[in-house]
Enzyme design. Structure first.
Site, mmCIF file in Angstrom:
data_model
loop_
_atom_site.group_PDB
_atom_site.id
_atom_site.type_symbol
_atom_site.label_atom_id
_atom_site.label_comp_id
_atom_site.label_asym_id
_atom_site.label_seq_id
_atom_site.Cartn_x
_atom_site.Cartn_y
_atom_site.Cartn_z
ATOM 1 N N GLY A 1 2.510 2.352 10.784
ATOM 2 C CA GLY A 1 3.480 3.423 10.600
ATOM 3 C C GLY A 1 4.197 3.821 11.880
ATOM 4 O O GLY A 1 4.839 4.861 11.933
ATOM 5 N N SER B 1 3.382 -2.067 10.319
ATOM 6 C CA SER B 1 4.834 -2.146 10.499
ATOM 7 C C SER B 1 5.437 -3.499 10.120
ATOM 8 O O SER B 1 6.385 -3.960 10.756
ATOM 9 C CB SER B 1 5.218 -1.759 11.926
ATOM 10 O OG SER B 1 4.813 -0.418 12.192
ATOM 11 N N GLU C 1 -5.546 -4.672 10.766
ATOM 12 C CA GLU C 1 -4.526 -3.640 10.945
ATOM 13 C C GLU C 1 -4.770 -2.884 12.246
ATOM 14 O O GLU C 1 -5.535 -1.910 12.262
ATOM 15 C CB GLU C 1 -4.567 -2.663 9.768
ATOM 16 C CG GLU C 1 -4.260 -3.299 8.432
ATOM 17 C CD GLU C 1 -3.642 -2.292 7.487
ATOM 18 O OE1 GLU C 1 -2.562 -2.586 6.965
ATOM 19 O OE2 GLU C 1 -4.221 -1.208 7.289
ATOM 20 N N HIS D 1 -9.536 1.630 4.999
ATOM 21 C CA HIS D 1 -8.255 1.750 5.703
ATOM 22 C C HIS D 1 -8.434 2.715 6.874
ATOM 23 O O HIS D 1 -9.181 3.694 6.775
ATOM 24 C CB HIS D 1 -7.183 2.262 4.730
ATOM 25 C CG HIS D 1 -5.805 2.185 5.310
ATOM 26 N ND1 HIS D 1 -5.344 3.116 6.202
ATOM 27 C CD2 HIS D 1 -4.820 1.279 5.155
ATOM 28 C CE1 HIS D 1 -4.116 2.780 6.573
ATOM 29 N NE2 HIS D 1 -3.775 1.663 5.950
ATOM 30 N N LYS E 1 0.212 4.245 -0.329
ATOM 31 C CA LYS E 1 -0.406 5.460 0.239
ATOM 32 C C LYS E 1 -0.151 6.650 -0.691
ATOM 33 O O LYS E 1 -0.076 6.463 -1.902
ATOM 34 C CB LYS E 1 0.100 5.694 1.668
ATOM 35 C CG LYS E 1 -0.091 4.438 2.536
ATOM 36 C CD LYS E 1 0.117 4.656 4.002
ATOM 37 C CE LYS E 1 -0.103 3.340 4.739
ATOM 38 N NZ LYS E 1 0.004 3.466 6.182
ATOM 39 N N GLU F 1 -6.699 5.043 7.920
ATOM 40 C CA GLU F 1 -6.407 6.453 7.605
ATOM 41 C C GLU F 1 -7.617 7.112 6.946
ATOM 42 O O GLU F 1 -7.866 8.309 7.118
ATOM 43 C CB GLU F 1 -5.161 6.534 6.705
ATOM 44 C CG GLU F 1 -3.901 6.237 7.522
ATOM 45 C CD GLU F 1 -2.738 5.687 6.731
ATOM 46 O OE1 GLU F 1 -2.750 5.743 5.486
ATOM 47 O OE2 GLU F 1 -1.796 5.171 7.366
ATOM 48 N N ASN G 1 0.884 -1.176 0.000
ATOM 49 C CA ASN G 1 0.000 0.000 0.000
ATOM 50 C C ASN G 1 0.917 1.220 0.000
ATOM 51 O O ASN G 1 1.470 1.579 1.032
ATOM 52 C CB ASN G 1 -0.881 -0.045 1.255
ATOM 53 C CG ASN G 1 -1.681 1.228 1.457
ATOM 54 O OD1 ASN G 1 -1.786 2.054 0.535
ATOM 55 N ND2 ASN G 1 -2.243 1.406 2.645
HETATM 56 P P1 PGA Z 1 2.804 0.379 7.665
HETATM 57 O O1 PGA Z 1 1.341 0.593 7.040
HETATM 58 O O2 PGA Z 1 3.325 -0.929 7.104
HETATM 59 O O3 PGA Z 1 3.595 1.548 7.215
HETATM 60 O O4 PGA Z 1 2.636 0.293 9.145
HETATM 61 C C1 PGA Z 1 0.465 -0.471 6.877
HETATM 62 C C2 PGA Z 1 -0.838 0.028 6.310
HETATM 63 O O5 PGA Z 1 -1.268 1.129 6.657
HETATM 64 O O6 PGA Z 1 -1.471 -0.674 5.487
#
Ligand code: PGA
Length: 246
Positions: free
Chosen positions: A170, A210, A164, A94, A11, A96, A9
């Site tokens: 992140g 992560s 998640e 997601h 982003k 976010e 992903n």
């Molecule tokens: P990350 O993000 O691997 O940077 O923690 C995962 C995600 O948001 O799908």
């Protein structure tokens, strides 16, 4: 047998040139054939990435879409637009998008149904916040998300679920493989209530938060985890290739 799905992903990262550079690194590397690889670039890179990958087994997904087919929704992208590009998967709900763009379970439910109507495979993201985990209500939280987001959905086999935990996205803080597997197993039980045991046994459940080369193997070896949704580490070619080849 559930084939693992490892998705990047990206982003809001990578312009067209950067996207193609990353794709070229993947195309020139040996990738684990036991894993399906999926790349989810920004809308602006979808077309060039799909074009570059046309003779490859690497799949392409979008990070979001609107649930309506068309109309006066300035700035939005419809399921049929994605389908016509050759997009196969769409990340839906997601955290976010839930946090920064006010996406509710009701909107997410409409998006899931719109994906299925258009032959797109939704990757439904669910997960609890740190406060919810600390309060011991992580399972109820995830259960409520699944029930609302999948309300009225009949085609369980066409969906992917990504667990998640928000506190692991992140942050460099990964859920332990035990925590991730325990929740994935719980998610499978909820999916069995929503659909049937047989269908739930065949739904892919990814872990996201992560994931990096150093923890991919342990996460991927868990019995209920069928792949990963990778953010930050998918932007670094070597790191993402190591995750795929865990
Ligand atoms: P990350 O993000 O691997 O940077 O923690 C995962 C995600 O948001 O799908």
């Amino acid at each position: 047998m559930r084939k693992k799905l490892i998705a990047g992903n990206w982003k809001m990262n990578n312009d067209v040139e950067e996207s193609l550079k990353l794709i070229k690194s993947l195309l020139t590397s040996e990738l684990n054939e036991d894993v399906d690889v999926l790349i989810c670039p920004a809308f602006t890179s979808l077309y060039p990435v799909i074009h570059e990958l046309k003779n490859s087994s690497i799949k392409v997904g979008a990070q979001n879409m609107h649930f309506e087919d068309k109309g006066a929704f300035t700035g939005e992208v419809s399921p049929s637009m994605l389908k016509s590009l050759g997009v196969e998967y769409v990340i839906i709900g997601h955290s976010e998008r839930r946090q920064h763009f006010g996406e509710t379970d009701k909107i997410i439910n409409k998006k899931i149904k719109a994906c299925l109507k258009h032959g797109l495979k939704p990757i439904l993201c669910v997960g609890e916040s740190l406060e919810q985990r600390e309060a011991g209500i992580e399972k109820e939280t995830v259960r409520a998300q699944l029930i609302k987001d999948l309300d009225g959905v009949t085609d369980g086999l066409k969906i992917v679920v990504a667990y998640e935990p928000i506190w692991a996205i992140g942050t460099g803080k990964t859920a332990t493989s035990h925590q991730a597997n325990e929740m994935s197993s719980y998610i499978r039980a909820v999916l069995a209530d929503i659909f049937t045991v047989d269908i739930a046994d065949n739904i892919l459940i990814q872990y996201g938060g992560s994931v990096k080369a150093s923890n991919a193997k342990e996460i991927m070896e868990q019995s209920h985890i069928d792949g990963a949704l990778v953010g930050g580490a998918s932007l670094i070619a070597d790191e993402f290739i190591k995750i795929i080849n865990y």
